[in-house]
Design a protein around this motif. Structure first.
Motif, PDB file in Angstrom:
ATOM      1  N   ALA A 137      35.900  32.292  38.819  1.00  0.00           N
ATOM      2  CA  ALA A 137      35.044  32.519  39.991  1.00  0.00           C
ATOM      3  C   ALA A 137      35.883  32.619  41.264  1.00  0.00           C
ATOM      4  CB  ALA A 137      34.003  31.405  40.104  1.00  0.00           C
ATOM      5  N   GLY A 138      37.126  33.098  41.136  1.00  0.00           N
ATOM      6  CA  GLY A 138      37.974  33.300  42.303  1.00  0.00           C
ATOM      7  C   GLY A 138      37.746  34.684  42.898  1.00  0.00           C
ATOM      8  N   GLY A 139      38.697  35.118  43.730  1.00  0.00           N
ATOM      9  CA  GLY A 139      38.563  36.412  44.405  1.00  0.00           C
ATOM     10  C   GLY A 139      38.418  37.563  43.431  1.00  0.00           C
ATOM     11  N   ALA A 140      39.204  37.551  42.357  1.00  0.00           N
ATOM     12  CA  ALA A 140      39.163  38.663  41.396  1.00  0.00           C
ATOM     13  C   ALA A 140      37.813  38.693  40.686  1.00  0.00           C
ATOM     14  CB  ALA A 140      40.303  38.525  40.396  1.00  0.00           C
ATOM     15  N   ASN A 160      32.494  29.521  34.845  1.00  0.00           N
ATOM     16  CA  ASN A 160      33.638  28.926  35.546  1.00  0.00           C
ATOM     17  C   ASN A 160      33.714  27.424  35.325  1.00  0.00           C
ATOM     18  OD1 ASN A 160      35.887  29.343  37.327  1.00  0.00           O
ATOM     19  ND2 ASN A 160      34.745  28.228  38.885  1.00  0.00           N
ATOM     20  N   ARG A 161      34.952  26.914  35.318  1.00  0.00           N
ATOM     21  CA  ARG A 161      35.191  25.469  35.164  1.00  0.00           C
ATOM     22  C   ARG A 161      34.402  24.669  36.198  1.00  0.00           C
ATOM     23  NH1 ARG A 161      41.319  23.847  36.146  1.00  0.00           N
ATOM     24  NH2 ARG A 161      40.794  24.765  38.154  1.00  0.00           N
ATOM     25  N   THR A 162      34.383  25.150  37.442  1.00  0.00           N
ATOM     26  CA  THR A 162      33.599  24.492  38.501  1.00  0.00           C
ATOM     27  C   THR A 162      32.298  25.287  38.656  1.00  0.00           C
ATOM     28  OG1 THR A 162      35.719  24.088  39.575  1.00  0.00           O
ATOM     29  CG2 THR A 162      33.744  23.628  40.875  1.00  0.00           C
ATOM     30  N   LYS A 165      30.963  26.795  41.982  1.00  0.00           N
ATOM     31  CA  LYS A 165      31.612  28.020  42.486  1.00  0.00           C
ATOM     32  C   LYS A 165      31.019  29.250  41.812  1.00  0.00           C
ATOM     33  CE  LYS A 165      36.345  26.683  43.409  1.00  0.00           C
ATOM     34  NZ  LYS A 165      37.710  27.050  43.023  1.00  0.00           N
ATOM     35  N   ALA A 204      39.101  36.789  34.290  1.00  0.00           N
ATOM     36  CA  ALA A 204      39.520  36.916  35.699  1.00  0.00           C
ATOM     37  C   ALA A 204      40.020  35.590  36.253  1.00  0.00           C
ATOM     38  CB  ALA A 204      38.353  37.445  36.537  1.00  0.00           C
ATOM     39  N   SER A 205      40.555  34.736  35.371  1.00  0.00           N
ATOM     40  CA  SER A 205      41.231  33.521  35.856  1.00  0.00           C
ATOM     41  C   SER A 205      42.738  33.724  35.681  1.00  0.00           C
ATOM     42  CB  SER A 205      40.787  32.295  35.060  1.00  0.00           C
ATOM     43  OG  SER A 205      41.513  32.206  33.849  1.00  0.00           O
ATOM     44  N   SER A 206      43.498  32.798  36.223  1.00  0.00           N
ATOM     45  CA  SER A 206      44.954  32.923  36.106  1.00  0.00           C
ATOM     46  C   SER A 206      45.492  32.215  34.856  1.00  0.00           C
ATOM     47  CB  SER A 206      45.598  32.338  37.364  1.00  0.00           C
ATOM     48  OG  SER A 206      44.994  31.093  37.657  1.00  0.00           O
ATOM     49  N   VAL A 207      44.596  31.696  34.026  1.00  0.00           N
ATOM     50  CA  VAL A 207      45.047  30.945  32.841  1.00  0.00           C
ATOM     51  C   VAL A 207      45.623  31.914  31.796  1.00  0.00           C
ATOM     52  CG1 VAL A 207      44.416  29.227  31.111  1.00  0.00           C
ATOM     53  CG2 VAL A 207      43.158  29.320  33.271  1.00  0.00           C
ATOM     54  N   MET A 209      48.719  33.298  32.274  1.00  0.00           N
ATOM     55  CA  MET A 209      49.699  34.148  32.954  1.00  0.00           C
ATOM     56  C   MET A 209      51.122  33.624  32.699  1.00  0.00           C
ATOM     57  SD  MET A 209      48.896  35.465  36.716  1.00  0.00           S
ATOM     58  CE  MET A 209      49.300  34.075  37.693  1.00  0.00           C
ATOM     59  N   LEU A 233      42.568  40.574  33.077  1.00  0.00           N
ATOM     60  CA  LEU A 233      43.178  41.147  34.291  1.00  0.00           C
ATOM     61  C   LEU A 233      44.660  40.806  34.391  1.00  0.00           C
ATOM     62  CD1 LEU A 233      40.476  40.716  37.096  1.00  0.00           C
ATOM     63  CD2 LEU A 233      40.622  42.386  35.250  1.00  0.00           C
ATOM     64  N   GLY A 256      45.855  43.873  31.983  1.00  0.00           N
ATOM     65  CA  GLY A 256      45.646  44.356  33.351  1.00  0.00           C
ATOM     66  C   GLY A 256      46.683  45.353  33.856  1.00  0.00           C
ATOM     67  N   LEU A 260      46.601  47.492  37.431  1.00  0.00           N
ATOM     68  CA  LEU A 260      47.708  47.428  38.387  1.00  0.00           C
ATOM     69  C   LEU A 260      48.192  48.844  38.737  1.00  0.00           C
ATOM     70  CD1 LEU A 260      49.947  45.633  39.760  1.00  0.00           C
ATOM     71  CD2 LEU A 260      51.274  45.998  37.677  1.00  0.00           C
TER      72      LEU A 260
END
Ligand code: NAP
Length: 294
Positions: A137-140, A160-162, A165, A204-207, A209, A233, A256, A260
């Motif tokens: 649930a971030g910007g992406a 989302n984890r939270t 959000k 769409a999380s950074s997990v 990466m 992504l 992704g 890019l």
């Protein structure tokens, strides 16, 4: 722009990337290769901007007659007050990654989402009428929700984890699109989703990466059995754990890299008023993979 001489000379136009940090960027590879192949007298450089200097950076870029600017984390929203104009899609998403000279100041665009759309189209992933799960649930994630809603997805579950959000993003996107199309939920609540249909999940999380390549946002095989497609992504590693788990349950999986690539191609097209041939995009796609070692 003097087209027939690509050495740096008095006609050379400059584009750049502002962000913090910028040292890891692959954008110079995309844009300098495009300029060389398209015979545009243009160079693209990373421009490391320290926190608190975004206004000065945008005004300075304008004063220095830079042709175009890309914006990366953490400034994609912070840059907005310093623009003369903003494209409606970028305004809806609330994030700008490309500045184009216009009149007496820069106009802001978001090419990440058109880039993702072009990538999904290339990969044969349909949106209209389809059901989606967005993870994160971030910007992406927020931008993906706006894109999918605008492309007439049937239903979007944002996990989302939270959960607060997720619900906040869902509310915002529903307000923007005027449809109750996004439902925000807790990450582990996927067993509540209607089971009669299969989903495309956008990770769409950074997990997962690099360098944390052995991590994944959800492990449960039952989640992956709900998917026909998993779209990550993340572009490094080339095959994320999320993609592997999707494929193990028979789904198609994508990374992704194409997003890019196309966000860069679309920015380049906006700056130069040209259309990049697909064959050239595909050549740059191969160069990106080589540069990343994937
Ligand atoms: P962000 O704002 O930092 O969002 C991170 C999200 O990930 C949050 O929702 C967070 O959940 C969740 N998260 C983080 N760690 C987690 C964990 N251990 N377990 C569960 N959830 C976790 O990031 P972003 O800017 O939206 O970017 C997200 C991803 O998209 C990044 O990997 C980025 O590389 C990728 N991206 C790719 C491209 C491309 O061109 N391919 C372009 C843009 C972004 P909480 O809310 O609970 O903290």
């Amino acid at each position: 722009m003097k087209k027939d001489d690509c050495r740096i000379n008095g006609y050379t136009r400059t584009c750049g990337l502002i962000g913090n940090p910028v040292e890891h960027t692959l954008s110079p590879l995309i844009h300098n290769t495009l300029a060389g192949q398209m015979k545009e007298n243009l160079v693209y450089v990373p421009l490391h901007v320290q926190a608190g200097n975004v206004k000065e950076a945008v005004e300075g870029a304008w004063a220095l007659n830079l042709l175009g600017i890309n914006v990366t984390v953490p400034y994609k929203s912070e840059v907005i007050p310093y623009l003369k104009e903003i494209d409606p899609l970028a305004a809806g998403i609330g994030a700008v990654n490309t500045l184009v000279r216009s009149g007496s100041g820069f106009k802001g665009y978001n090419t990440d989402m058109p880039g993702l759309l072009r990538a999904m189209t290339y990969d044969g992933v349909r949106i209209a009428g389809e059901n989606f799960i967005i993870l994160g649930a971030g910007g992406a994630a927020r931008a993906v929700a706006v894109l999918l809603a605008s492309q007439k997805a049937a239903q979007i579950y944002l996990l989302n984890r939270t959960p607060e959000k997720a619900q906040a993003v869902a509310e915002e996107v529903n307000k923007i699109t005027g449809r109750r199309i996004v439902e925000g939920m807790m990450l582990t609540e996927y067993d509540r989703l209607p089971g009669r249909t299969k989903y495309t999940a956008i990770q769409a999380s950074s997990v997962g990466m690099f360098p944390d390549v052995d991590t994944v946002i959800l492990e449960d095989p039952a989640f992956y059995r709900m998917l026909h497609t998993g779209y990550d992504l993340i572009f490094n590693p080339g095959i994320t754990k999320f993609m592997r788990l999707t494929m193990e349950q028979g789904g198609n999986a994508f990374n992704g890299v194409r997003m890019l690539l196309y966000q860069g191609v679309i920015a380049y097209e906006l700056w130069t008023g040209t259309e990049v041939p697909e064959a050239l995009s595909l050549k740059i796609y191969e160069e990106l993979k080589e540069a990343m070692g994937i």
